[in-house]
Scaffold this motif. Structure first.
Motif, PDB file in Angstrom:
ATOM      1  N   THR A 108      39.414  -3.665  60.760  1.00  0.00           N
ATOM      2  CA  THR A 108      40.402  -4.278  59.881  1.00  0.00           C
ATOM      3  C   THR A 108      40.768  -3.249  58.819  1.00  0.00           C
ATOM      4  OG1 THR A 108      38.881  -5.187  58.216  1.00  0.00           O
ATOM      5  CG2 THR A 108      39.324  -6.555  60.159  1.00  0.00           C
ATOM      6  N   THR A 109      41.999  -3.319  58.341  1.00  0.00           N
ATOM      7  CA  THR A 109      42.431  -2.393  57.297  1.00  0.00           C
ATOM      8  C   THR A 109      43.673  -2.917  56.592  1.00  0.00           C
ATOM      9  OG1 THR A 109      42.989  -0.075  56.815  1.00  0.00           O
ATOM     10  CG2 THR A 109      43.864  -0.990  58.865  1.00  0.00           C
ATOM     11  N   ASN A 110      43.856  -2.451  55.368  1.00  0.00           N
ATOM     12  CA  ASN A 110      45.082  -2.710  54.620  1.00  0.00           C
ATOM     13  C   ASN A 110      46.029  -1.518  54.733  1.00  0.00           C
ATOM     14  OD1 ASN A 110      43.765  -4.986  53.625  1.00  0.00           O
ATOM     15  ND2 ASN A 110      43.118  -3.957  51.772  1.00  0.00           N
ATOM     16  N   LEU A 111      45.561  -0.441  55.333  1.00  0.00           N
ATOM     17  CA  LEU A 111      46.321   0.804  55.366  1.00  0.00           C
ATOM     18  C   LEU A 111      47.466   0.768  56.374  1.00  0.00           C
ATOM     19  CD1 LEU A 111      43.406   3.419  55.325  1.00  0.00           C
ATOM     20  CD2 LEU A 111      44.709   2.540  53.382  1.00  0.00           C
ATOM     21  N   SER A 112      48.538   1.461  56.038  1.00  0.00           N
ATOM     22  CA  SER A 112      49.648   1.669  56.977  1.00  0.00           C
ATOM     23  C   SER A 112      49.304   2.871  57.856  1.00  0.00           C
ATOM     24  CB  SER A 112      50.937   1.958  56.194  1.00  0.00           C
ATOM     25  OG  SER A 112      50.829   3.221  55.547  1.00  0.00           O
ATOM     26  N   ALA A 113      50.095   3.106  58.885  1.00  0.00           N
ATOM     27  CA  ALA A 113      49.864   4.241  59.783  1.00  0.00           C
ATOM     28  C   ALA A 113      49.914   5.564  59.016  1.00  0.00           C
ATOM     29  CB  ALA A 113      50.899   4.230  60.903  1.00  0.00           C
ATOM     30  N   SER A 114      50.858   5.704  58.116  1.00  0.00           N
ATOM     31  CA  SER A 114      50.958   6.962  57.357  1.00  0.00           C
ATOM     32  C   SER A 114      49.769   7.135  56.408  1.00  0.00           C
ATOM     33  CB  SER A 114      52.284   7.046  56.597  1.00  0.00           C
ATOM     34  OG  SER A 114      52.400   5.999  55.674  1.00  0.00           O
ATOM     35  N   GLU A 115      49.284   6.040  55.839  1.00  0.00           N
ATOM     36  CA  GLU A 115      48.097   6.131  54.969  1.00  0.00           C
ATOM     37  C   GLU A 115      46.861   6.503  55.796  1.00  0.00           C
ATOM     38  OE1 GLU A 115      49.019   2.985  51.377  1.00  0.00           O
ATOM     39  OE2 GLU A 115      48.539   2.174  53.360  1.00  0.00           O
ATOM     40  N   ILE A 116      46.752   5.969  56.999  1.00  0.00           N
ATOM     41  CA  ILE A 116      45.634   6.329  57.872  1.00  0.00           C
ATOM     42  C   ILE A 116      45.668   7.830  58.152  1.00  0.00           C
ATOM     43  CG2 ILE A 116      44.755   6.125  60.247  1.00  0.00           C
ATOM     44  CD1 ILE A 116      45.424   3.092  60.017  1.00  0.00           C
ATOM     45  N   GLU A 117      46.847   8.340  58.434  1.00  0.00           N
ATOM     46  CA  GLU A 117      46.964   9.784  58.694  1.00  0.00           C
ATOM     47  C   GLU A 117      46.601  10.593  57.452  1.00  0.00           C
ATOM     48  OE1 GLU A 117      50.114  13.044  60.423  1.00  0.00           O
ATOM     49  OE2 GLU A 117      50.338  10.947  60.976  1.00  0.00           O
ATOM     50  N   THR A 118      47.015  10.152  56.283  1.00  0.00           N
ATOM     51  CA  THR A 118      46.685  10.854  55.044  1.00  0.00           C
ATOM     52  C   THR A 118      45.177  10.846  54.793  1.00  0.00           C
ATOM     53  OG1 THR A 118      48.824  10.297  54.072  1.00  0.00           O
ATOM     54  CG2 THR A 118      47.062  10.880  52.536  1.00  0.00           C
ATOM     55  N   TYR A 119      44.520   9.716  54.956  1.00  0.00           N
ATOM     56  CA  TYR A 119      43.086   9.584  54.669  1.00  0.00           C
ATOM     57  C   TYR A 119      42.209  10.224  55.743  1.00  0.00           C
ATOM     58  CZ  TYR A 119      43.969   5.971  51.069  1.00  0.00           C
ATOM     59  OH  TYR A 119      44.379   5.279  49.959  1.00  0.00           O
ATOM     60  N   TYR A 120      42.612  10.100  56.998  1.00  0.00           N
ATOM     61  CA  TYR A 120      41.714  10.472  58.097  1.00  0.00           C
ATOM     62  C   TYR A 120      42.243  11.603  58.978  1.00  0.00           C
ATOM     63  CZ  TYR A 120      39.741   6.118  56.571  1.00  0.00           C
ATOM     64  OH  TYR A 120      39.206   5.131  55.794  1.00  0.00           O
ATOM     65  N   GLY A 121      43.487  11.998  58.805  1.00  0.00           N
ATOM     66  CA  GLY A 121      44.055  13.097  59.573  1.00  0.00           C
ATOM     67  C   GLY A 121      44.789  12.620  60.814  1.00  0.00           C
ATOM     68  N   ASN A 122      45.639  13.500  61.347  1.00  0.00           N
ATOM     69  CA  ASN A 122      46.447  13.108  62.506  1.00  0.00           C
ATOM     70  C   ASN A 122      45.627  13.001  63.788  1.00  0.00           C
ATOM     71  OD1 ASN A 122      46.109  15.844  62.918  1.00  0.00           O
ATOM     72  ND2 ASN A 122      48.281  16.299  63.134  1.00  0.00           N
ATOM     73  N   ARG A 123      44.487  13.697  63.881  1.00  0.00           N
ATOM     74  CA  ARG A 123      43.628  13.558  65.069  1.00  0.00           C
ATOM     75  C   ARG A 123      43.106  12.124  65.191  1.00  0.00           C
ATOM     76  NH1 ARG A 123      38.814  16.895  65.227  1.00  0.00           N
ATOM     77  NH2 ARG A 123      38.824  16.491  67.447  1.00  0.00           N
ATOM     78  N   VAL A 124      42.637  11.583  64.080  1.00  0.00           N
ATOM     79  CA  VAL A 124      42.116  10.211  64.084  1.00  0.00           C
ATOM     80  C   VAL A 124      43.251   9.233  64.381  1.00  0.00           C
ATOM     81  CG1 VAL A 124      41.071   8.390  62.682  1.00  0.00           C
ATOM     82  CG2 VAL A 124      40.174  10.718  62.567  1.00  0.00           C
TER      83      VAL A 124
END
Length: 189
Positions: free
Chosen positions: A151-167
């Protein structure tokens, strides 16, 4: 479902009419209904990534869905913040704990509130714990088909910012994205 929700989550649990479509999707997936899963664009071999605004009920619903699972073993719900705190005290073994399984008895995890944890240090070594766990869970998914939920509140772009494009790229392959409307009400009011 509402009755079980009151039992599992608490007496204040109530299903909003606006959440019926979302819950239908989740139940179709959870009981393993192949025909309706395909119709709804869900892949039963992937996990669920449930997203939405703060307070919309993601954690409560994932707690509840365990009781409707088609397979025997219920997934284990674990807060990403708790995993991070565990890393502070136990170190890199924590990453292994959530990244591997015994081939005879796989463990399915639901990582709750992805994005609420921070990069942490263990004896001076900084680590993005959840990024490492998700990368390892991806390898496990490819090798054995082991499913992960989150579960997450993050958007796709926030996920990329926090965890990187590989994740982020691997998450597309690992998860069915199911989301609450960005206008979903905070049910904690």
């Amino acid at each position: 479902m509402e009755e079980k929700g009151r039992e599992v989550v608490g007496q204040s649990f109530k299903i909003s009419k606006s959440d019926h479509d979302l819950l239908y999707k989740l139940l179709v997936y959870t009981i393993g209904d192949r025909e309706n899963s395909e119709r709804l664009g869900l892949c039963l071999q992937k996990g669920i990534m449930l997203t939405g605004p703060v307070g919309c009920g993601k954690t409560s619903i994932m707690k509840l869905l365990r009781y409707f699972q088609a397979q025997q073993e219920r997934y284990i719900l674990k807060s990403c913040r708790e995993i991070s705190y565990e890393f502070i005290s136990k170190g890199f073994d924590v990453i292994s704990k959530y990244s591997t399984h015994n081939l005879d008895h796989p463990k399915t995890w639901c990582f709750d509130d992805l994005g609420t944890e921070q990069n942490l240090k263990y004896y001076g070594n900084e680590c993005n714990v959840m990024a490492e766990i998700l990368l390892n869970r991806y390898e496990l998914f490819i090798a054995t088909g082991t499913v992960t939920h989150l579960t997450t509140n993050l958007s796709a772009s926030e996920i990329e910012t926090y965890y990187g494009n590989r994740v982020r790229s691997r998450m597309r392959q690992m998860f069915n994205l199911i989301f609450f409307s960005k206008d979903a009400n905070d049910k904690r009011k």
